[in-house]
Design a protein around this motif. Sequence first.
Motif, PDB file in Angstrom:
ATOM      1  N   UNK A  50      -1.281   4.345   0.650  1.00  0.00           N
ATOM      2  CA  UNK A  50      -1.496   5.129   1.741  1.00  0.00           C
ATOM      3  C   UNK A  50      -1.982   6.133   0.433  1.00  0.00           C
ATOM      4  N   UNK A  51      -2.497   7.105   0.641  1.00  0.00           N
ATOM      5  CA  UNK A  51      -3.164   7.996  -0.027  1.00  0.00           C
ATOM      6  C   UNK A  51      -4.994   7.719  -0.415  1.00  0.00           C
ATOM      7  N   UNK A  52      -5.050   8.626  -1.247  1.00  0.00           N
ATOM      8  CA  UNK A  52      -6.336   8.481  -2.222  1.00  0.00           C
ATOM      9  C   UNK A  52      -6.257   8.325  -3.251  1.00  0.00           C
ATOM     10  N   UNK A  53      -5.963   7.229  -4.456  1.00  0.00           N
ATOM     11  CA  UNK A  53      -5.130   7.608  -5.910  1.00  0.00           C
ATOM     12  C   UNK A  53      -6.521   8.321  -6.603  1.00  0.00           C
ATOM     13  N   UNK A  54      -8.144   8.082  -6.653  1.00  0.00           N
ATOM     14  CA  UNK A  54      -9.216   8.803  -6.981  1.00  0.00           C
ATOM     15  C   UNK A  54      -8.734   9.855  -6.941  1.00  0.00           C
ATOM     16  N   UNK A  55      -8.412  10.960  -5.643  1.00  0.00           N
ATOM     17  CA  UNK A  55      -8.720  11.901  -5.770  1.00  0.00           C
ATOM     18  C   UNK A  55      -8.088  12.542  -6.024  1.00  0.00           C
ATOM     19  N   UNK A  56      -6.603  11.812  -6.052  1.00  0.00           N
ATOM     20  CA  UNK A  56      -5.049  13.070  -6.533  1.00  0.00           C
ATOM     21  C   UNK A  56      -5.105  13.052  -8.375  1.00  0.00           C
ATOM     22  N   UNK A  57      -6.286  11.682  -8.643  1.00  0.00           N
ATOM     23  CA  UNK A  57      -6.416  11.946  -9.892  1.00  0.00           C
ATOM     24  C   UNK A  57      -7.597  13.376 -10.951  1.00  0.00           C
ATOM     25  N   UNK A  58      -8.623  13.110  -9.750  1.00  0.00           N
ATOM     26  CA  UNK A  58      -9.760  14.478 -10.027  1.00  0.00           C
ATOM     27  C   UNK A  58      -8.687  15.170  -9.977  1.00  0.00           C
TER      28      UNK A  58
END
Length: 684
Positions: free
Chosen positions: A71-79
């Motif tokens: 679930x979700x977008x890890x890269x987007x969350x990190x940025x």
Amino acid sequence: MSANEWWWHQPLRIIQPNMQVKDTARIDPERLAKQLKEMCANTVVFNVGGIYAWYRSEVPFHHVNEFLPDQGDLLQEMIECFHREGLRFVARYDFSKADDFVYQHRPEWFVRSKDGEPEIIGAKRPGNWSLLMSTCINTGYRNEALAVPVLRETLNQYDIDGVFFNNPGTIPCLCGNCQDKYQELYGYPMPEDRSELDRTWGSICLRHNMELLNGTIKEIRKEVPVLGYYNLFHESLEDRKAGSDLLCTEPQNVLSRGYRHIPEFWKPALSIKLGRGKALAAPPLGIVHSCPGMDWRHTGMPPAEYAFWLAQIPAYGGQIWHSLTGIPDTITDKRILRTVKAHNSREEKLAEEMHEAEALAETALLWHSGRSVGGWADGLVSRQIPFDILPQEEAGLVTLKRYRTVIVPELYPIGQRELSSWRAYVEQGGNLMVEGRLSSGPFRKELADLLGIEPAMTVSEHLTASYLRFEGTANPLQKGMEDTQLIPHRGHVVYCKPSPDAHVLATLVPPFSPLESVGAPPERASLSVPRTDIPLVVRHEKGLGSVLFLTFSLSELIDEFKLGEHYQLLDNLIDLSNRGERLLRVAPNAGLQATIYRNRNGFLLHFVNGTGRRPLAQPVPLHHLEVRLPLSLTGGIAEVNGLLENGKLPFTTDGAELRFTVPQVQVWEAVKITCGHKEPEQAR
């Protein structure tokens, strides 16, 4: 946004957490962002694409990290979390390798040996891993078929601040694309032996690839910089610059090869010096790995050695880039985290002082990839002599005239352009120091006239059991060695005859014995020929300047033996060439490095302490460093301060020099000299 306002023109402190894909689930973006901010980073480099995609890529054959959360977008969350903490995000791509499933579908994208075999990485690696295979820089994977679509996808989808290509170099390959391109470039077939490839081949291929990738990036978002690799001894810096906006280098301190192969202490210093001379809009970045070697990448360097290596990056005008194995929560050697934070906090203190500071040097070392440059670098750094290194393409007359002394190392390539520049430089007041065997081709007579010797030159066999003899009384080269007439010599000598207007300062004492019998018996150890007229050092005054010709390789002696006499001789040669004037004088200390900068408020001196047997187990503090600078450089002095370790320092002036003492240097001190007209305090 104008070029002058771009974020990467400001001082950078980068941390790169090299994540293991199996640890993906352990990433807490918000926690990670706070941890890196607490370690005084202002920029993060993190994996995005290439070998693994750290997002749900839709580009065919782009291998998606199978450990990404469902679930979700890890890269987007990190940025987003990095940006909330004020951290810039640089996307790391590695297109140098691909998974073997890609090979099954697109075998034409991969490096080929002369037998047509692909290059496999980690074939014997234990564990449930697929094979990795090297990709060819001249095929689709690293160009239009995969790399370009991946860049378009990520730059359009994510708020990326910068781009870094890991391992972007040319891997030797004999595939059809490479053979066709080689034939087109050079007009003859590609040789099967890698050692016979034209030396420009790798750089040209890299330039073409990087120009394509950088052009793609700028087409989408012109404000996104590309951080491009360069290294100390290989490839053209001009080609590296062509596809980059910001240069970076990787002076890795590989201790795992064993003590006999420990990297030279000056490796970070020279790497940054070379890049700073070619810097684009910002100083080069120095990538320092926390580990003592990739085979030991899950532990850290000894903290004292690590801190010494790190300190050289800012001291020589670079910007730090920490490469770590994992994130703080997965790093088990917590010494790494403490060392990184301590270093970054010091860099943060000096950021304003070093921003746009101008490095000062009175000596230039002409640069080429031969062994001799290493010995000169060792000697100049060890004797705290500020110097610049000049690649051949930059060593024209206009540049040479900035320096009091220019050093030409052994076997430096010499053509008409070099001779014309050197002659004009010397005649207008410059001082040239030329070493050892010469690569002069058809210009021997012209070169001999400049050096102050007859054109007839013969190179000796490799001499052992030989000596350098100081000639005459009050010989300036004998300073500090007045109680000895001879110092050790070994190596080749250019046998020549000095011109009538030249002065011989040192001569050769030839070998008294073959090496196998130098000690058997001692009763036969007398010098068979105690004095000759064979010159080892010739001084030639020409116009307003002078030339010192060393008919032997001082750099090789320093590189191989590291004897105090050879370092002292180098120091004396610089003093003689500079006619006694020096930009900076520090009481000699083995292991100490010193650099000097001019900034908006005055001057900044860096002192880096590497005293002790490497790898350093603990700092060996240096005490009471006596420092002198000419007042003609500094003018009036208002204040002298040690910004990292010592605080306010008393100083004196005597009408000619500024003098002060640094009480102690543990690892790294930066001394700020504020110009003004305050009366100096008396040193106690």
